[in-house]
Design a protein around this motif. Structure first.
Motif, PDB file in Angstrom:
ATOM      1  N   VAL A 218       6.835  -4.877   5.242  1.00 52.38           N
ATOM      2  CA  VAL A 218       5.252  -4.755   5.037  1.00 52.38           C
ATOM      3  C   VAL A 218       4.796  -3.900   6.365  1.00 52.38           C
ATOM      4  O   VAL A 218       5.260  -3.755   7.292  1.00 52.38           O
ATOM      5  N   THR A 275       3.461 -11.667  -4.273  1.00 57.24           N
ATOM      6  CA  THR A 275       2.035 -11.731  -5.037  1.00 57.24           C
ATOM      7  C   THR A 275       3.054 -12.065  -6.394  1.00 57.24           C
ATOM      8  O   THR A 275       4.220 -11.888  -6.661  1.00 57.24           O
ATOM      9  N   ASN A 278       2.709  -7.343  -9.806  1.00 58.94           N
ATOM     10  CA  ASN A 278       2.638  -6.020  -8.964  1.00 58.94           C
ATOM     11  C   ASN A 278       2.213  -5.038  -9.457  1.00 58.94           C
ATOM     12  O   ASN A 278       3.119  -3.840  -9.455  1.00 58.94           O
ATOM     13  N   SER A 280      -0.056  -3.470  -8.284  1.00 58.52           N
ATOM     14  CA  SER A 280      -0.389  -2.589  -7.104  1.00 58.52           C
ATOM     15  C   SER A 280       0.685  -1.627  -6.706  1.00 58.52           C
ATOM     16  O   SER A 280       0.787  -0.699  -5.856  1.00 58.52           O
ATOM     17  N   GLN A 284      -0.724  -1.647  -1.073  1.00 54.95           N
ATOM     18  CA  GLN A 284      -2.397  -2.250  -1.229  1.00 54.95           C
ATOM     19  C   GLN A 284      -2.987  -1.770   0.070  1.00 54.95           C
ATOM     20  O   GLN A 284      -2.694  -1.604   1.246  1.00 54.95           O
ATOM     21  N   SER A 288       2.262  -0.617   2.587  1.00 51.83           N
ATOM     22  CA  SER A 288       2.963  -1.580   1.727  1.00 51.83           C
ATOM     23  C   SER A 288       3.196  -3.015   2.133  1.00 51.83           C
ATOM     24  O   SER A 288       2.576  -3.379   3.435  1.00 51.83           O
ATOM     25  N   ASN A 289       3.116  -3.909   1.177  1.00 50.63           N
ATOM     26  CA  ASN A 289       3.051  -5.191   1.120  1.00 50.63           C
ATOM     27  C   ASN A 289       4.263  -6.137   1.054  1.00 50.63           C
ATOM     28  O   ASN A 289       4.080  -7.210   0.957  1.00 50.63           O
TER      29      ASN A 289
END
Length: 361
Positions: A218, A275, A278, A280, A284, A288-289
């Motif tokens: 992340v 999440t 996905n 995204s 996001q 990067s998440n």
């Protein structure tokens, strides 16, 4: 200026298609990385010409030489230079276009910009330059492997032949089992036959390379102009013959409502966030998440075809251009390692940039 990419992990490529060599100088690679020359060579072998009858028949060993920055099998933290000598140039194949502009090539734009051009295989505009990117990207992969980041690209479309299976249901280990580099063996055979037919007609066809990245931490990406997806897009669009880039839901997402497209969060047992969907694509707000990153890269049909075409010469006179030489009828099988290499360079550069964002507590 245009041959340099990256802020911390920075690469500078040099060389032309029919020059003596192509190569790369890499700055900002951390010291102490195990320099696996066999791995780097294997990545170059995936890109090199002459792999099958549906690729250019130019024969190049693409053997990499390490000139600097490595000592006793480890990176030293100083600039790393890698060189690949050109061995199978046939410059005579291009003498007939010394003053002619091939349709959809860089011939005219290079000539208009610089007042001269290296017509031998396109010179600096040739995809031969990507040898240097793959070498640098292989080194970036070595570092990312230590961080648990895995980058896998594959051919998902050739012409109208399209892989419909979601990436989560694909066995990506099958990608390297065929000449097309499609993880669906049945579709890969159809793609091979189709490309081979196009080749026999003296024509070319485009396609799509998809990429899937897991293990990305992340926080990679910088507001506001250096968003992760923006840099990935720039990196991919800098590859020869690329015409399009989309990540996550891409253009398909415009047909959805926000209630359908939003990726809702849930808390994992270990306290981290995940999440449920996905759309995204793992990114996001340009950062990067932690979810898998996926994107698609569209490649146009190769511009050089073995058919006569009407064009102009440097005097503005109408002429007939005849395709000669050795060229790929479809570039996407050999583009797979190039896409992976550029993604690796982008991610490693952002990872190193992230190390200076927060001071230790």
């Amino acid at each position: 200026m245009g041959s340099i990419y990256g802020k911390i992990f920075q690469i500078s490529t040099f060389g032309e298609s029919h020059g003596a060599a192509v190569g790369v100088v890499i700055q900002g690679c951390p010291a102490g990385i195990n320099f696996d020359l066999e791995f780097i060579q294997a990545e170059l072998d995936r890109r090199k010409p002459g792999q099958s009858r549906i690729t250019t028949q130019r024969k190049e060993a693409d053997s990499v030489e390490v000139v600097s920055g490595v000592f006793e099998g480890k990176t030293t933290g100083t600039p790393i230079a890698m060189l690949v000598w050109n061995g199978d140039q046939r410059s005579k194949d291009y003498t007939h276009i010394a003053d002619q502009f091939r349709p959809s090539h860089a011939d005219y734009t290079y000539f208009a910009k610089y007042g001269l051009r290296d017509y031998r295989g396109g010179g600096r505009s040739s995809a031969r330059e990507t040898v240097a990117r793959v070498a640098a990207g292989a080194l970036a992969k070595l570092v990312l492997n230590q961080l648990g980041v895995k980058i896998t690209a594959y051919v998902s479309q050739v012409g109208t032949l399209k892989l419909e299976t979601p990436v989560e249901q694909l066995d990506l280990s099958l990608t390297e089992s065929n000449a097309v580099r499609c993880p669906d063996p049945v579709l890969a055979e159809k793609m091979f036959t189709y490309i081979d037919g196009i080749r026999k007609e003296g024509d070319s066809v485009g396609g799509v390379v998809s990429a899937y990245i897991t293990g990305c931490p992340v926080g990679l990406g910088e507001p506001v102009f250096d968003k992760l997806h923006a840099e990935l897009g720039k990196a991919m669009l800098s590859i020869n013959a690329v015409k399009g880039f989309e990540y996550g839901s891409g253009f398909d997402g415009v047909a959805l409502r926000g209630s359908q497209h939003n990726d809702l969060f849930e808390k994992r047992p270990d306290g981290t966030l995940k999440t449920l969907t996905n759309h995204s694509g793992g990114i996001q707000g340009g950062i990067s998440n932690g979810e898998p990153i996926y994107f698609r890269v569209g490649f146009k049909p190769v511009a050089t075809i073995m058919q006569d075409q009407i064009s102009l010469n440097e005097k503005g006179e109408e002429i007939t251009v005849s395709g000669k030489g050795r060229h790929d009828p479809c570039v996407v099988p050999r583009a797979v390692p190039i896409v992976e290499a550029m993604a690796a360079i982008v991610l490693l550069d952002f990872y190193l940039r992230n190390r200076v964002i927060q001071m230790p507590a």
